[in-house]
Design an enzyme around this catalytic site. Sequence first.
Site, PDB file in Angstrom:
ATOM      1  N   LYS A   1      31.790  34.006  42.859  1.00  0.00           N
ATOM      2  CA  LYS A   1      32.337  34.300  41.523  1.00  0.00           C
ATOM      3  C   LYS A   1      31.871  35.651  41.006  1.00  0.00           C
ATOM      4  O   LYS A   1      32.590  36.308  40.264  1.00  0.00           O
ATOM      5  CB  LYS A   1      31.998  33.180  40.534  1.00  0.00           C
ATOM      6  CG  LYS A   1      32.712  31.882  40.898  1.00  0.00           C
ATOM      7  CD  LYS A   1      33.302  31.133  39.733  1.00  0.00           C
ATOM      8  CE  LYS A   1      34.237  30.059  40.263  1.00  0.00           C
ATOM      9  NZ  LYS A   1      34.722  29.117  39.302  1.00  0.00           N
TER      10      LYS A   1
ATOM     11  N   LYS B   1      39.851  27.911  50.205  1.00  0.00           N
ATOM     12  CA  LYS B   1      39.997  26.722  49.363  1.00  0.00           C
ATOM     13  C   LYS B   1      41.184  26.881  48.406  1.00  0.00           C
ATOM     14  O   LYS B   1      41.398  27.971  47.864  1.00  0.00           O
ATOM     15  CB  LYS B   1      38.696  26.561  48.558  1.00  0.00           C
ATOM     16  CG  LYS B   1      38.615  25.331  47.691  1.00  0.00           C
ATOM     17  CD  LYS B   1      37.344  25.326  46.833  1.00  0.00           C
ATOM     18  CE  LYS B   1      37.645  25.786  45.418  1.00  0.00           C
ATOM     19  NZ  LYS B   1      36.782  25.210  44.375  1.00  0.00           N
TER      20      LYS B   1
ATOM     21  N   LYS C   1      42.587  26.837  41.444  1.00  0.00           N
ATOM     22  CA  LYS C   1      43.506  27.006  40.315  1.00  0.00           C
ATOM     23  C   LYS C   1      43.480  28.437  39.786  1.00  0.00           C
ATOM     24  O   LYS C   1      44.390  28.837  39.073  1.00  0.00           O
ATOM     25  CB  LYS C   1      43.251  25.983  39.207  1.00  0.00           C
ATOM     26  CG  LYS C   1      41.848  25.907  38.658  1.00  0.00           C
ATOM     27  CD  LYS C   1      41.771  24.775  37.626  1.00  0.00           C
ATOM     28  CE  LYS C   1      40.395  24.532  37.104  1.00  0.00           C
ATOM     29  NZ  LYS C   1      39.542  23.569  37.588  1.00  0.00           N
TER      30      LYS C   1
HETATM   31  P1  ATP Z   1      38.166  27.455  39.677  1.00  0.00           P
HETATM   32  O1  ATP Z   1      39.323  27.850  40.527  1.00  0.00           O
HETATM   33  O2  ATP Z   1      38.311  27.788  38.221  1.00  0.00           O
HETATM   34  O3  ATP Z   1      36.855  27.836  40.264  1.00  0.00           O
HETATM   35  P2  ATP Z   1      38.308  24.829  40.784  1.00  0.00           P
HETATM   36  O4  ATP Z   1      39.743  24.618  41.075  1.00  0.00           O
HETATM   37  O5  ATP Z   1      37.364  25.095  41.897  1.00  0.00           O
HETATM   38  O6  ATP Z   1      38.145  25.905  39.644  1.00  0.00           O
HETATM   39  P3  ATP Z   1      36.486  23.011  39.389  1.00  0.00           P
HETATM   40  O7  ATP Z   1      36.657  22.624  37.972  1.00  0.00           O
HETATM   41  O8  ATP Z   1      35.437  24.015  39.684  1.00  0.00           O
HETATM   42  O9  ATP Z   1      37.871  23.530  39.982  1.00  0.00           O
HETATM   43  O10 ATP Z   1      36.271  21.725  40.274  1.00  0.00           O
HETATM   44  C1  ATP Z   1      36.475  20.403  39.863  1.00  0.00           C
HETATM   45  C2  ATP Z   1      36.337  19.449  41.011  1.00  0.00           C
HETATM   46  O11 ATP Z   1      37.410  19.646  41.947  1.00  0.00           O
HETATM   47  C3  ATP Z   1      35.050  19.623  41.824  1.00  0.00           C
HETATM   48  O12 ATP Z   1      34.562  18.346  42.189  1.00  0.00           O
HETATM   49  C4  ATP Z   1      35.491  20.378  43.036  1.00  0.00           C
HETATM   50  O13 ATP Z   1      34.643  20.116  44.139  1.00  0.00           O
HETATM   51  C5  ATP Z   1      36.882  19.821  43.252  1.00  0.00           C
HETATM   52  N1  ATP Z   1      37.750  20.754  43.967  1.00  0.00           N
HETATM   53  C6  ATP Z   1      38.136  21.980  43.536  1.00  0.00           C
HETATM   54  N2  ATP Z   1      38.962  22.562  44.425  1.00  0.00           N
HETATM   55  C7  ATP Z   1      39.093  21.678  45.456  1.00  0.00           C
HETATM   56  C8  ATP Z   1      39.812  21.709  46.695  1.00  0.00           C
HETATM   57  N3  ATP Z   1      40.558  22.740  47.039  1.00  0.00           N
HETATM   58  N4  ATP Z   1      39.733  20.637  47.505  1.00  0.00           N
HETATM   59  C9  ATP Z   1      38.970  19.566  47.161  1.00  0.00           C
HETATM   60  N5  ATP Z   1      38.271  19.486  46.016  1.00  0.00           N
HETATM   61  C10 ATP Z   1      38.319  20.523  45.165  1.00  0.00           C
END
Ligand code: ATP
Length: 335
Positions: free
Chosen positions: A118, A200, A203
């Site tokens: 990040k 990964k 969002k």
């Molecule tokens: P950002 O893109 O803003 O970093 P993010 O999509 O990674 O956000 P978080 O709010 O950080 O979302 O994560 C919420 C939950 O979703 C966490 O438990 C994280 O491990 C899970 N998660 C996020 N992205 C994935 C993915 N691609 N596959 C599986 N689990 C995910």
Amino acid sequence: MSEQIQRKKRILSGIQPTGTFTLGNYVGAVRNWGALQEEYECLYMIANLHALTVRQEPAALRRQTREAAAMVLASGIDPQKSTVFIQSHVPAHAELSWVLSCNTQFGELSRMTQFKDKSAKHSDNVNAGLFTYPALMAADILVYNADLVPVGVDQKQHLELTRNIAQRFNNLYSPTFTLPEPYIAKTGAKIMSLQEPEKKMSKSDTNVNSFILMTDDPDTILRKCKRAVTDSEGTVRAGDDKPGVTNLMSIYSVLTGKDFAAIEAEFAGQGYGVFKEAVAGSIIDTFRPIQQEYTRILADKDYLDGILSEGAAKASHMANRMVNKVYKKVGMLQL
Ligand code: ATP
Ligand code: LTN
């Protein structure tokens, strides 16, 4: 039997209101939350304090916080069984976080890959909160003595740090915190980008075709699935040499309950076109009832805010007791 033995195991998890949830958030996290609420005492939180580590537009953050709570509820979390709340409504998280950050080493935080990723992505805003993020996450978990934390695999390192912080505190003062275990599902713990399957699904990706949002309509879902990057082999088969197809198979497997062998058999001799349509269909079928419920809940602000107020009161009651205990142990004067 003592209260300790009778108590159901406790679960805490959180998700940031940084945007609309993706299929990755659903499969890796939120989907499992609903399944666990029968067996465990569950607390699910919208981590809006964590969201401040990246620049947010205040009005958008407020709106996204309600939307995130509505999406959690629409995904099958029953407020009669689980406690759903907003992180900033329970001040004890921030209070414990300070004490824990004074018991966390600079070196430990420097090793966190999420911080490295990040800070590279937001090089104009490498703030102290982004760095101490894991101490707040540890507070979220330890303030409730959670036994289990359901997350995607990207959060495993933060969970390990949480355990280390807890253990060190317990040794230095006296047994205080339960050491939490991560709960990471075998399939779907890391859903990959549809465009760059070695990354990964996130969002905050700038390419909208890389993710599927939980609010995407059926046409959009179908279009994004059809555009998903695969390979030139043309056989539906899982393998390290086929990250795109394997990712689509993981999604299909989690949403339909079929294992990889069954999926390979189902699409034997057929091209990727048919397979991608089936994957899209499984996502559309899964999200349709969730989207209907989401729209209904969001339209009923009183209902939603009622649940969140109740959740905050319940969570605060538990969390305040822990902060009191910790403050006593570390020598904060009590009058
Ligand atoms: P950002 O893109 O803003 O970093 P993010 O999509 O990674 O956000 P978080 O709010 O950080 O979302 O994560 C919420 C939950 O979703 C966490 O438990 C994280 O491990 C899970 N998660 C996020 N992205 C994935 C993915 N691609 N596959 C599986 N689990 C995910
Ligand atoms: N850091 C998590 C969100 C989060 C969380 C938590 C998850 C904040 N506090 C407590 C589990 C337990 C993320 O997904 N980025």
